[in-house]
Motif scaffolding. Structure first.
Motif: not given
Length: 956
Positions: A59-69
């Motif tokens: 999900h694009v939401g996973h990407i938001r969190s993963n990219t930040a970290m």
RNA sequence: GCCGGGGUGGCGAAAUUGGUUAUACGCGCAAGACUUAAAAUCUUGUUUUCGUUUAUUCGAAAGUGUGAGUUCGAGUCUCACCCCCGGCACCA
């Protein structure tokens, strides 16, 4: 350091597909992000919630969190930290099982397929995970240790089996934990839950309630996360008091946070399910009414029962009386649906004068309302705040609520000086009655002659500082109600006229004008629609009369034989699920020994492979049907035994997974202690708000337990917890398959590239805020990347960076460095864009400027920067280059633009060297043409100079 | 009802600590350049109202949900209110 040798040859066009695949392969091959313990380096453990590999893909939401970290992890590496950024699969769970049932595939096969997709997608985004530490909660090598931890809970008595009423989801055919019930519906599928009585495995999380609450002070979680957890744990301190049931040896125990109102109790209320009700049923005179009421309440669902808007109902237990332990008064006993069986003691003392619910109930059933607290308002801020060293002078005053002779309007004084509206107030002379004072004051202040005293409304006490008289005032306002019999009126005295006007207001206008607390309370008293629930001075309270209600709570409690206790809203965790796809609970039921733990050496208890894992209506797990697996020997007596067939909830595996990352392949222990000591606790954990009272709370509980049995080195698992905002679909709705508005990351990676996608998700808005997806906006960051690519043409080996170029580069280093730490990714990217705009304006760009820019962009867009870095002749990865440092000499301006304001309006500006003196600035401003123009014919009354900022010339 | 978060252009959003002419950065839109044409790219413009000039222009005022307040000065501080999002909720 290797010297870059820029050839300044024009590069081929930017081809994201080629570049991204190339570097991903390269990083994999070189194990670029695989880490080992290294005592010479400081560690950093960055964590994101490991995904549940659903069939829908990433999900694009996973990407938001993963990219930040990922950005944080990459920055930390380059700052010299030994960085652990791991990934794995939280793969047990209902969606997989349901899909498997539908398609006839094995859940393990479905799960494998899904995690393969997730792995491919995550790799395509270039996250710097240490893939060598990948874990999977459904791997027997992993869940062996989940079961092991369960056995430790069992050993300490914190896992226990209990028959109880639980929330049952009729669609998923399984029991749920309290945390999984949202507004009376299943958190997962939205079906309203039912009540079922069932034997359940429980985990005693309540034993840790106090520490889970208190230790929030020791960790760096976002404030809203802490509040939400505190809310959920629901710590509340108060008194437990006993009301004796008359002519019996039984007591009704009640819990209250307001023992100070004990003298105001006029009845007590039991929950309809309270055990005393059935015990005394034969003594109840209206038995049939009571039984009918209980039956009615039982029929209601939880949602109906706990709807606060619903009118309260109840029935008196006639023939039974309770005795107030404070004053031995007899009061009636009721049962009512607004009292919950499972909070506190399941019974309350009712104080209708000072509790909203009791008040509402008392009004409905005409029960006595006895006032025991009079409001006391103490001003502690503002100009009239009580002064510590000034003496108190008491004063009695009448507050007059005056009704119009023919209309439904009330008189208020409008004070011209400050715009306040208030009721007519006057001092009560010695021995005078409120009626006399009121009538006199009404005449003096308003001129009205025929005010008739109707009734006293109540008393309000107020402490404030009287500036004119230099004393603290302790005023006692007696609020009284008057009616004018006609409009006969004398002329108001001149000095009164100067002070205030008289206005007639409708009740709603009065309510809107009362903005001072004491006036508001007076008006509420008069209307009698609410009870006063604040603190104040006790009245009608025996020896406590006249005391401050806040300070005597404990005294009243002990004088009435009660005890001071702490209660929590948190309930023990219902840990059984009646489904196949979870960790088997590792115990057996022996015919002679009862519940026996599976010996640790026999772990894991593996999930058997079966044909049919459909859940059953009966509330029995599908595992129960596999007799070969179920029937076993007791490890104790070797007699006949049956395996436990319930499985664990999917929150089990995720409650300790971060620990396994420290040592994912260990076969002897869940993780080696030395490795735990090196890597844990997690330094920074980012995840979703939706897990605040689920996973985040559960894992803190498990961790504390593991700490107590000495197997982990810290008492908290996570030092810092942040949360990302949800990504919504274009219309602002939640993305969901059924609505068909899900954005597929594969498409975007294909057309625009992973770097653009990452950059867009970081640029779209504030990280912690929910935001709607907008595909159009990705074009902007894609253009940015292309322009960075093109800027390469302007990079000339011999170029010396101009002052402007140096300034912008160093300012950007500062800004990006700070913004990443604060998760302000959107403004970090914006400053990178500004820097690019600036550098594009240069004739040619120095290598060092371009390199710094690439180094700053690298955490956001790792592939394209790596390619450009290599094209400058670097042999080593940009991701191992040192994090750029800024030179303060370039970030501090030497000149300041000084604004010229005339009476606060900006009229011009001039530049002056930094730190020019105030006098000099004033002189320069006054000499400016703008000032001359605007000051013509005016006289200057004041000049304000703020160094390095502005000169404000105030004219009249 | 209570506890959080928020309300700024056509849109996503910026604005240290009250102080450098509010709207950075990006999207969209408009005009122009390049092109046979289009796309792409580049350049310029883009809060509102009023006034002014043939026009390019120039000038003024208002403006950060609403209303008040504090201040030389308010998007930022105070008070009251309205709206949106999230959580908790008959919790005694």
């Amino acid at each position: 350091m290797n010297k870059p040798q820029s050839k300044a040859k024009p590069l081929a066009a930017y081809d994201h597909t080629k570049i991204e695949a190339k570097w991903q392969k390269q990083w994999d091959k070189k194990k670029a992000f695989v880490v080992k313990e290294d005592s010479t380096k400081k560690k950093f453990f960055g964590l994101i919630e490991f995904p549940f590999p659903s069939g829908d893909g990433l999900h694009v939401g996973h990407i938001r969190s993963n990219t930040a970290m990922d950005i944080i992890a990459r920055k930390r590496r380059r700052e010299g930290f030994n960085v652990l950024y791991p990934i794995g699969w939280d793969a047990f769970g209902l969606p997989t099982e349901n899909y498997a049932i539908k398609t006839g595939m094995q859940p393990s096969v479905v799960s494998k397929k899904n995690s393969d997709t997730f792995r491919r997608q995550l790799k395509a985004l270039g996250f710097s995970f240490d893939w060598s530490r990948e874990i999977d909660t459904t791997d027997p090598k992993y869940y062996k240790w989940t079961q092991w931890i369960f056995l430790q809970f069992l050993k300490k008595g914190l896992a226990y089996k209990k028959k109880m009423t639980i929330n049952w989801c009729p669609k998923d055919l399984t029991g749920l934990a309290n945390e999984e019930v949202v507004n009376g519906c299943c958190e997962r599928c939205g079906t309203p839950v039912e009540k079922r009585d069932k034997e359940q495995w429980m985990l005693a999380i309540t034993k840790y309630a106090d520490r889970l609450d208190k230790d929030l002070d020791t960790v760096e979680f976002l404030e809203r996360i802490k509040t939400q957890q505190r809310n959920w744990i629901g710590k509340s301190e108060g008194a437990e008091l006993s009301f004796k049931i008359k002519d019996s040896d039984k007591n009704i125990d009640v819990f209250t946070t307001r023992p100070d109102t004990l003298y105001g109790v006029t009845y007590v209320v039991l929950a309809p399910e309270h055990k005393l009700v059935s015990e005394f049923m034969d003594k109840i005179e209206n038995k049939s009414d009571v039984e009918a009421y209980i039956a009615k309440v039982k029929k209601e669902t939880d949602i109906e029962r706990t709807d606060a808007k619903k009118e309260k109902s109840g029935v008196e237990l006639k023939g039974l009386r309770a005795i107030n332990p404070a004053n031995n008064e007899e009061v009636s006993i009721w049962i009512a649906d607004y009292v919950l069986a499972d909070y506190g003691t399941g019974a309350v003392m009712a104080v209708p004068a000072h509790d909203e619910r009791d008040f509402e109930f008392a009004k409905k059933y005409n029960l006595t309302i006895k006032t025991v607290i009079e409001p006391l308002i103490s001003k502690d801020d503002g100009p009239d705040a009580v002064k510590k060293d000034a003496p108190f002078v008491e004063r009695n005053a009448a507050v007059c609520i005056i009704k119009h002779w023919s209309e439904d309007k009330y008189l208020m004084s409008f004070y011209k000086a400050n715009g306040w509206k208030g009721f007519v107030v006057g001092g009560i002379e010695n021995g005078e009655s409120v009626a006399v004072t009121g009538t006199r004051e009404i005449h003096e202040e308003t001129g009205y002659k025929n005010a008739k005293f109707v009734r006293e409304v109540g008393t309000i006490h107020s402490k404030f500082y009287h500036a004119v008289k230099s004393v603290n005032r302790f005023a006692h306002f007696k609020v009284a109600y008057f009616e004018l019999s006609n409009g006969d009126r004398d002329e108001m005295a001149e000095e009164e006229k100067k002070l205030h006007d008289v206005v007639w207001l409708s009740p709603s206008e009065v309510a809107a004008s009362v903005n001072r607390e004491d006036i508001r309370i007076a008006w509420n008293f008069f209307n009698g629609k609410t009870s006063y629930t604040g603190s104040g001075l006790l009245v009608n309270s025996g020896s406590f009369t006249g005391k401050d209600s806040e300070s005597i709570k404990k005294d009243i409690t002990s004088s009435a034989g009660g005890k001071w206790v702490t209660t929590f809203k948190l309930r023990d965790w219902i840990f059984s699920r009646q489904r196949y796809w979870g960790e088997p609970i590792p115990v057996v039921h022996c015919e002679s020994c009862g519940i026996v733990a599976v010996p640790e050496k026999d772990l894991p208890v593996k999930l058997p492979k079966v044909k049919n894992y459909k859940p059953t209506e009966t509330g029995e797990s599908p595992l129960a049907a596999i007799s070969k697996w179920v029937n076993t020997k007791c490890p104790n007596c070797k007699g006949k035994a049956k395996r436990e067939t319930d499985t664990m909830p999917n929150w089990a595996g995720s409650s300790w997974y971060y620990l396994r990352y420290a040592d994912p392949k260990n076969k002897k222990v869940f993780a080696d202690k030395k490795k735990l000591e090196y890597w844990t606790p997690v330094d920074w954990y980012n995840g979703g708000m939706e897990h605040t009272t689920l996973h985040l709370l559960y894992s803190r509980f498990w961790h504390k337990f593991l700490y107590d049995i000495g197997v982990v080195p810290t008492s908290e698992p996570y030092m810092k917890r942040t949360a990302h905002g949800l990504i919504l679909a274009a219309g602002g709705e939640k993305m969901s398959k059924s609505k068909g508005n899900v954005v597929n990351p594969d498409d975007i990676i294909g057309t625009l590239g992973a770097d653009s996608l990452r950059l867009y998700e970081m640029f779209m808005g504030p990280f912690d805020q929910p935001i709607a997806w907008n595909t159009d906006n990705i074009a902007g960051v894609r253009r940015f990347i292309e322009r960075v690519w093109k800027l390469h043409e302007k990079v000339q080996p011999g170029t010396v960076a101009t002052k402007d170029a140096q300034k912008i580069v160093h300012k950007t280093i500062k800004k990006v460095t700070e913004d990443i730490e604060a998760m302000r990714f959107n403004t970090a990217i914006s400053s990178l864009m500004i820097a690019l705009n600036e550098l594009e304006r240069q004739e040619s760009v120095a290598v060092e400027s371009y390199e710094a820019l690439l180094q700053l962009i690298a955490p956001f867009a790792p592939h394209v920067t790596e390619e450009l870095w290599a094209s400058l002749g670097h042999k080593d990865s940009i991701h191992t280059s040192g994090w750029p440092l800024f030179d303060a000499a370039f970030t501090v301006e030497s000149e300041a633009t000084i604004m010229i304001q005339i009476s606060g309006k900006v009229r011009g500006s001039f530049t002056a060297p930094m730190n020019t003196s105030k006098e000099e600035l004033e002189k320069l401003a006054k000499e400016s043409p703008e000032a001359k123009k605007w000051l013509e014919g005016k006289s200057v009354s004041k000049v304000i100079v703020v160094p390095n900022k502005l000169v404000n010339i105030v004219v009249v």
